[in-house]
Design an enzyme around this catalytic site. Structure first.
Site, PDB file in Angstrom:
ATOM      1  N   CYS A 111       0.835  -1.206   0.000  1.00  0.00           N
ATOM      2  CA  CYS A 111       0.000   0.000   0.000  1.00  0.00           C
ATOM      3  C   CYS A 111       0.874   1.262   0.000  1.00  0.00           C
ATOM      4  CB  CYS A 111      -0.975  -0.039   1.171  1.00  0.00           C
ATOM      5  SG  CYS A 111      -2.364   1.124   0.994  1.00  0.00           S
ATOM      6  N   HIS A 224      -3.302  -5.318   1.330  1.00  0.00           N
ATOM      7  CA  HIS A 224      -2.750  -5.599   2.658  1.00  0.00           C
ATOM      8  C   HIS A 224      -2.800  -7.095   2.975  1.00  0.00           C
ATOM      9  CE1 HIS A 224      -2.387  -1.454   4.359  1.00  0.00           C
ATOM     10  NE2 HIS A 224      -3.273  -1.190   3.416  1.00  0.00           N
ATOM     11  N   GLU A 226      -1.176  -8.639   5.178  1.00  0.00           N
ATOM     12  CA  GLU A 226      -0.900  -8.888   6.599  1.00  0.00           C
ATOM     13  C   GLU A 226      -2.164  -8.937   7.455  1.00  0.00           C
ATOM     14  OE1 GLU A 226      -1.046  -4.404   6.256  1.00  0.00           O
ATOM     15  OE2 GLU A 226      -0.419  -6.119   5.026  1.00  0.00           O
TER      16      GLU A 226
END
Length: 285
Positions: A111, A224, A226
């Site tokens: 990002c 994202h 994660e």
């Protein structure tokens, strides 16, 4: 019964040079885990640290240049790219981050980290420009997907090297997009724009945009990984970093001093795993 035969010791000729590849994936202390630094000044660095451990690597939060010592790779998380750049400049991190990259360390930006790694910002750059780490030959649109309320998730077809497990549940949060790539940049993921999004943009002929790329030791994603339960991108990056030499541009005393004065914010790997059921509604097909 005859005694077991001893394996002959490997002798190294005096004056012979040891090849760099002999030390890839571990350091001289005998640590066999790939060490991944996560720039921990903003954004979801704690979640990245947790996923690095789940992917088999060792995670270390990086807020001081000396904390890059021994790292094979570096993750630049999401957040706000201008703020990230200002903090890096104020904390004297830029020179060491560029040196880490120049000396062959693997770097992955997610990002805002993607913006930070890009060579060019075509649209959305701050007035007067903003400082970038650079190195990745791509052109980005900083706020292609709009504001925070335009965030979304989707099942994204991806070409993760060495993986055939199907699409990835990609979460886009005020995300940038890659408009073009240079020679040598491999496209790993593209997002097909829905009709309502094509109606908003100036280029009505644009049907899809690039959201994941890889170029040698550099990788970037608009989304994202994660904050999902899927660790495939982190496993890929740990593998990439395992091919790199550990960074060692600081004296041991400087590293020890920086470590002694550091307050670690999280215990990597102890955060909860986000699963698909925690999200509101199904992913967009």
């Amino acid at each position: 019964r005859a005694p077991p035969r001893r394996r002959p010791k490997r002798r190294i000729r005096r004056g012979a040079r040891t090849q760099p590849s002999d030390f890839r994936g571990f350091d001289m202390s005998g640590n066999t885990k790939v060490k991944i630094g996560v720039l921990a000044i903003q954004g979801s660095f704690a979640e990245h640290c947790a996923h690095v451990r789940r992917a088999g690597g060792e995670a270390v939060e990086v807020r001081k240049a000396e904390q890059l010592s021994g790292c094979h790779g570096l993750i630049i998380p999401g957040g706000e790219s201008t703020t990230m750049a200002n903090i890096c400049r104020r904390w004297n991190l830029f020179d060491s981050l560029r040196d880490f990259q120049a000396k062959g360390g693997a770097v992955w930006g997610t990002c805002a980290g993607l913006i930070f790694l890009a060579e060019r910002i075509n649209r959305g750059a701050k007035e007067g420009g903003q400082e970038l780490l650079g190195g990745l030959d791509v052109t980005v649109d900083r706020n292609f997907f709009g504001s925070q309320i335009d965030s979304f998730e989707t099942n994204l077809p991806c070409k993760i090297p060495g993986d055939d497990n199907g699409p990835f549940r990609a979460i886009f949060i005020r995300a940038p997009a890659i408009l073009s790539v240079g020679d040598g940049v491999e496209v790993l993921g593209e997002y097909v724009l829905p009709a309502e999004k094509r109606a908003e943009i100036d280029d009505k002929a644009l049907e899809k945009i690039i959201v994941a790329v890889k170029s040698k030791r550099l990788m970037a994603t608009s989304f994202h990984p994660e904050i999902t339960a899927d660790t495939r991108w982190h496993k890929l990056f740990v593998e990439m970093a395992g091919e790199c030499e550990a960074y060692g541009s600081f004296e041991e005393d400087a590293v020890a001093k920086a470590t002694a004065s550091e307050i670690r914010l999280v215990d990597p790997g102890k955060l909860p795993v986000f699963i698909d059921s925690v999200f509101a509604g199904p992913a967009m097909d």
